[in-house]
Motif scaffolding. Structure first.
Motif, PDB file in Angstrom:
ATOM      1  N   UNK A 312       0.834  -1.196   0.000  1.00  0.00           N
ATOM      2  CA  UNK A 312       0.000   0.000   0.000  1.00  0.00           C
ATOM      3  C   UNK A 312       0.871   1.249   0.000  1.00  0.00           C
ATOM      4  N   UNK A 313       0.371   2.296  -0.633  1.00  0.00           N
ATOM      5  CA  UNK A 313       1.097   3.563  -0.735  1.00  0.00           C
ATOM      6  C   UNK A 313       0.179   4.711  -0.355  1.00  0.00           C
ATOM      7  N   UNK A 314       0.726   5.686   0.358  1.00  0.00           N
ATOM      8  CA  UNK A 314      -0.027   6.882   0.723  1.00  0.00           C
ATOM      9  C   UNK A 314       0.951   8.026   0.952  1.00  0.00           C
ATOM     10  N   UNK A 315       0.418   9.248   1.008  1.00  0.00           N
ATOM     11  CA  UNK A 315       1.228  10.449   1.209  1.00  0.00           C
ATOM     12  C   UNK A 315       1.002  10.957   2.627  1.00  0.00           C
ATOM     13  N   UNK A 316       2.094  11.138   3.366  1.00  0.00           N
ATOM     14  CA  UNK A 316       2.036  11.709   4.711  1.00  0.00           C
ATOM     15  C   UNK A 316       2.422  13.180   4.626  1.00  0.00           C
ATOM     16  N   UNK A 317       1.680  14.049   5.324  1.00  0.00           N
ATOM     17  CA  UNK A 317       1.945  15.482   5.294  1.00  0.00           C
ATOM     18  C   UNK A 317       2.212  15.992   6.700  1.00  0.00           C
ATOM     19  N   UNK A 318       3.094  16.967   6.778  1.00  0.00           N
ATOM     20  CA  UNK A 318       3.392  17.647   8.043  1.00  0.00           C
ATOM     21  C   UNK A 318       3.776  19.078   7.732  1.00  0.00           C
ATOM     22  N   UNK A 319       3.474  19.987   8.674  1.00  0.00           N
ATOM     23  CA  UNK A 319       3.780  21.401   8.464  1.00  0.00           C
ATOM     24  C   UNK A 319       4.412  21.978   9.715  1.00  0.00           C
ATOM     25  N   UNK A 320       5.329  22.914   9.511  1.00  0.00           N
ATOM     26  CA  UNK A 320       6.004  23.587  10.613  1.00  0.00           C
ATOM     27  C   UNK A 320       6.526  24.925  10.116  1.00  0.00           C
ATOM     28  N   UNK A 321       6.135  25.979  10.839  1.00  0.00           N
ATOM     29  CA  UNK A 321       6.593  27.333  10.511  1.00  0.00           C
ATOM     30  C   UNK A 321       6.273  27.707   9.068  1.00  0.00           C
ATOM     31  N   UNK A 322       5.081  27.304   8.618  1.00  0.00           N
ATOM     32  CA  UNK A 322       4.658  27.668   7.279  1.00  0.00           C
ATOM     33  C   UNK A 322       5.192  26.781   6.190  1.00  0.00           C
ATOM     34  N   UNK A 323       6.085  25.828   6.520  1.00  0.00           N
ATOM     35  CA  UNK A 323       6.652  24.906   5.534  1.00  0.00           C
ATOM     36  C   UNK A 323       5.933  23.572   5.612  1.00  0.00           C
ATOM     37  N   UNK A 324       5.551  23.023   4.453  1.00  0.00           N
ATOM     38  CA  UNK A 324       4.855  21.738   4.407  1.00  0.00           C
ATOM     39  C   UNK A 324       5.765  20.695   3.774  1.00  0.00           C
ATOM     40  N   UNK A 325       5.768  19.476   4.350  1.00  0.00           N
ATOM     41  CA  UNK A 325       6.561  18.353   3.849  1.00  0.00           C
ATOM     42  C   UNK A 325       5.623  17.218   3.479  1.00  0.00           C
ATOM     43  N   UNK A 326       5.725  16.738   2.228  1.00  0.00           N
ATOM     44  CA  UNK A 326       4.946  15.603   1.744  1.00  0.00           C
ATOM     45  C   UNK A 326       5.888  14.413   1.597  1.00  0.00           C
ATOM     46  N   UNK A 327       5.528  13.285   2.221  1.00  0.00           N
ATOM     47  CA  UNK A 327       6.361  12.087   2.204  1.00  0.00           C
ATOM     48  C   UNK A 327       5.630  10.966   1.486  1.00  0.00           C
ATOM     49  N   UNK A 328       6.303  10.339   0.517  1.00  0.00           N
ATOM     50  CA  UNK A 328       5.749   9.201  -0.225  1.00  0.00           C
ATOM     51  C   UNK A 328       6.046   7.935   0.582  1.00  0.00           C
ATOM     52  N   UNK A 329       5.016   7.405   1.247  1.00  0.00           N
ATOM     53  CA  UNK A 329       5.211   6.286   2.177  1.00  0.00           C
ATOM     54  C   UNK A 329       4.636   5.002   1.591  1.00  0.00           C
ATOM     55  N   UNK A 330       5.460   3.920   1.556  1.00  0.00           N
ATOM     56  CA  UNK A 330       5.040   2.613   1.093  1.00  0.00           C
ATOM     57  C   UNK A 330       5.220   1.598   2.217  1.00  0.00           C
ATOM     58  N   UNK A 331       4.311   0.628   2.286  1.00  0.00           N
ATOM     59  CA  UNK A 331       4.435  -0.403   3.317  1.00  0.00           C
ATOM     60  C   UNK A 331       5.636  -1.307   3.075  1.00  0.00           C
ATOM     61  N   UNK A 332       6.112  -1.369   1.837  1.00  0.00           N
ATOM     62  CA  UNK A 332       7.326  -2.123   1.506  1.00  0.00           C
ATOM     63  C   UNK A 332       8.001  -1.407   0.345  1.00  0.00           C
ATOM     64  N   UNK A 396      -7.767  23.595   0.957  1.00  0.00           N
ATOM     65  CA  UNK A 396      -7.779  24.845   1.711  1.00  0.00           C
ATOM     66  C   UNK A 396      -7.532  24.598   3.198  1.00  0.00           C
ATOM     67  N   UNK A 397      -8.005  23.473   3.731  1.00  0.00           N
ATOM     68  CA  UNK A 397      -7.812  23.186   5.150  1.00  0.00           C
ATOM     69  C   UNK A 397      -6.328  23.013   5.466  1.00  0.00           C
ATOM     70  N   UNK A 398      -5.618  22.258   4.590  1.00  0.00           N
ATOM     71  CA  UNK A 398      -4.194  22.082   4.820  1.00  0.00           C
ATOM     72  C   UNK A 398      -3.446  23.400   4.683  1.00  0.00           C
ATOM     73  N   UNK A 399      -3.904  24.215   3.704  1.00  0.00           N
ATOM     74  CA  UNK A 399      -3.270  25.524   3.523  1.00  0.00           C
ATOM     75  C   UNK A 399      -3.488  26.390   4.757  1.00  0.00           C
ATOM     76  N   UNK A 400      -4.716  26.395   5.303  1.00  0.00           N
ATOM     77  CA  UNK A 400      -5.013  27.180   6.503  1.00  0.00           C
ATOM     78  C   UNK A 400      -4.199  26.691   7.685  1.00  0.00           C
ATOM     79  N   UNK A 401      -4.068  25.373   7.834  1.00  0.00           N
ATOM     80  CA  UNK A 401      -3.272  24.822   8.925  1.00  0.00           C
ATOM     81  C   UNK A 401      -1.836  25.272   8.857  1.00  0.00           C
TER      82      UNK A 401
END
Length: 485
Positions: A312-332, A396-401
């Motif tokens: 399975x594959x999904x994208x993990x997101x995190x934000x700090x100080x206005x910067x957003x990081x998108x991570x391509x995460x795979x179970x294997x 928009x929610x992620x942008x607002x966050x």
């Protein structure tokens, strides 16, 4: 006996003597079992075509047996055993070509053949026909069993070179201890002998699961999408047995199948397609999926199964100080060699613009703005090319966050500055207050000098009395009463 008859008799007798004494071999021909053999017999010395009698014979146990003949009158004679398989094309006679054609070549057709042409001149040629054939033991085999491949040549020569090819690729395997679906296909044996080359091909069928062809294949799917789990059986499927089950990838334990998994109905079994599909892949659906069924081979039933791993594959997101990081995460990610992030922008009339923005597993957006809202795609590749992709919608929610995180960071900095300045002011205030108290104390003492003299004299008198008592105590041995008496 007339003179003409005597001449014919002498000619036939001479031909027979010449034939019996012939020891040379003009040519060798190697052909594949079941194909068409052409035994050459061409008279190159005859420039002008002349009515000829052609005799094709075969030597069996040192005995000459007629295979096919044609008189000068045009009358043909064929062998009783194979009348329809042997012929000599008449249109070629005008070119001096008397080659013999044999269709549907069999093992017993191999041996020494003799061509005699009685025309303007007398010609004789000898041809050795060899049959090459590919065989398997057993002819049909199950996955995991032993298989012997053989290249049989009849009559057997002193082979100088023998080569094997599987589906057009050279291989050195002749004995397979554990056959698999990758061994299915066309096996070709190529032999060379006395500068003559021949080859034969046979098709090998391996019973079991044809799709996927091997265990441990990876199936990639993005969380939220649908995915197909292929499982197609070869001929011989007679019964299903736990057609689908799921195990953990980290330990040998069974897991429940996903609630949205659907299995294809194998009724009737002639369809042999036992594939399944997951309508909506969820996080946690990864694992090893196995399909199985019973195969029948020579009245023996054996289990055929195939395992595949769902990643399975999904994208993990995190934000700090206005910067957003998108991570391509795979179970294997063991088969992943590279990543690619794409920015997809949709325009009018369903047009889209795709831009490659990063080749890392993690993609950073330094300062999120409204222009970044939309679709982001992560593609992951293996040694064989693209493995799959997963899409992330930055809304928009992620942008607002991200904006709130940036505001919280700024307000946090301001609070820290205020707190620091407040603490510094408090310390300075305490120092000044203490200095003020000291100053007031000195000022109060200067306002009352008589009181200061009285306090000083009282302290001096008390010190004098204490010294006097100490001396008396030392002289009386510590007994002041006896002195007083």
């Amino acid at each position: 006996m007339h003179l003409e008859q005597k001449v014919q008799f002498l000619v036939v007798l001479g031909l027979a003597v010449f034939f019996q004494g012939a020891k040379c071999l003009d040519q060798e021909v190697i052909v594949a079992y079941g194909s068409v053999a052409v035994l050459p017999c061409v008279d190159d010395s005859s420039e002008n075509p002349h009515p000829s009698a052609v005799y094709w014979s075969r030597i069996v146990d040192n005995v000459k047996k007629t295979v096919w003949r044609r008189e000068k009158s045009g009358l043909e004679f064929r062998s009783v055993n194979s009348p329809s398989r042997v012929y000599c094309p008449a249109p070629n006679y005008g070119k001096g070509d008397y080659s013999l054609h044999i269709t549907g070549i069999m093992d017993e057709d191999g041996g020494r053949y003799v061509c005699m042409v009685d025309g303007k001149t007398l010609m004789e040629k000898t041809v050795m026909l060899r049959i090459v054939k590919v065989s398997f033991s057993p002819p049909i085999v199950m996955e995991g069993f032993r298989l012997d491949t053989k290249c049989v040549i009849s009559p057997k020569p002193e082979i100088k070179k023998l080569q094997w090819k599987l589906n057009g690729k050279a291989t050195d395997k002749a004995v397979l201890n554990s056959v698999s679906q990758s061994d299915s296909g066309n096996w070709t044996c190529r032999v060379s002998y006395n500068n003559v080359v021949g080859k034969a091909t046979a098709f090998l069928q391996v019973r079991g699961v044809s799709t996927p062809p091997a265990d441990s294949s990876m199936v990639y799917a993005a969380v939220g999408s649908s995915v197909s789990l292929p499982c197609v059986f070869t001929e011989g499927l007679v019964q299903l047995s736990e057609i689908w089950k799921r195990n953990s990838t980290t330990r040998n334990s069974s897991l429940p199948l996903p609630s949205s998994l659907h299995q294809r109905s194998l009724v009737p079994l002639s369809s042999r397609d036992g594939s399944a599909w997951i309508q909506t892949v969820e996080d946690g659906d990864e694992g090893i999926y196995t399909c199985s069924g019973m195969m029948e081979l020579t009245n023996i039933r054996m289990k055929a199964q195939r395992s595949m791993q769902l990643v399975t594959a999904r994208v993990l997101s995190s934000s700090s100080k206005g910067q957003m990081t998108l991570t391509c995460h795979l179970s294997n990610f063991s088969q992943v060699t590279s990543y690619e992030w794409l920015r997809v922008i949709y325009g009018v009339n369903n047009t889209q613009t795709v831009t490659s923005v990063s080749t890392s597993e993690r993609m950073k957006i330094p300062k999120v703005s409204e222009q970044d809202i939309g679709e982001w795609v992560c593609r992951y590749y293996g040694t064989g090319g693209l493995l799959g992709s997963v899409t992330y919608q930055l809304n928009m929610m992620a942008f607002t966050g991200a904006q709130i995180g940036q505001s919280d960071s700024k307000s946090g900095n301001k609070v820290g500055m205020v707190f620091g300045f407040g603490f510094l002011f408090f310390v300075v205030f305490l120092i000044l207050f203490q200095m003020y108290k000291n100053y007031r104390r000195k000022k109060m003492i200067l306002l009352y000098p008589a009181m200061e003299t009285i306090v000083h004299e009282a302290a001096t008198e008390q010190e004098r009395i204490e010294r006097r008592h100490a001396k008396l105590n030392e002289a009386c041995g510590g007994d002041l009463k006896s002195v007083c008496v």
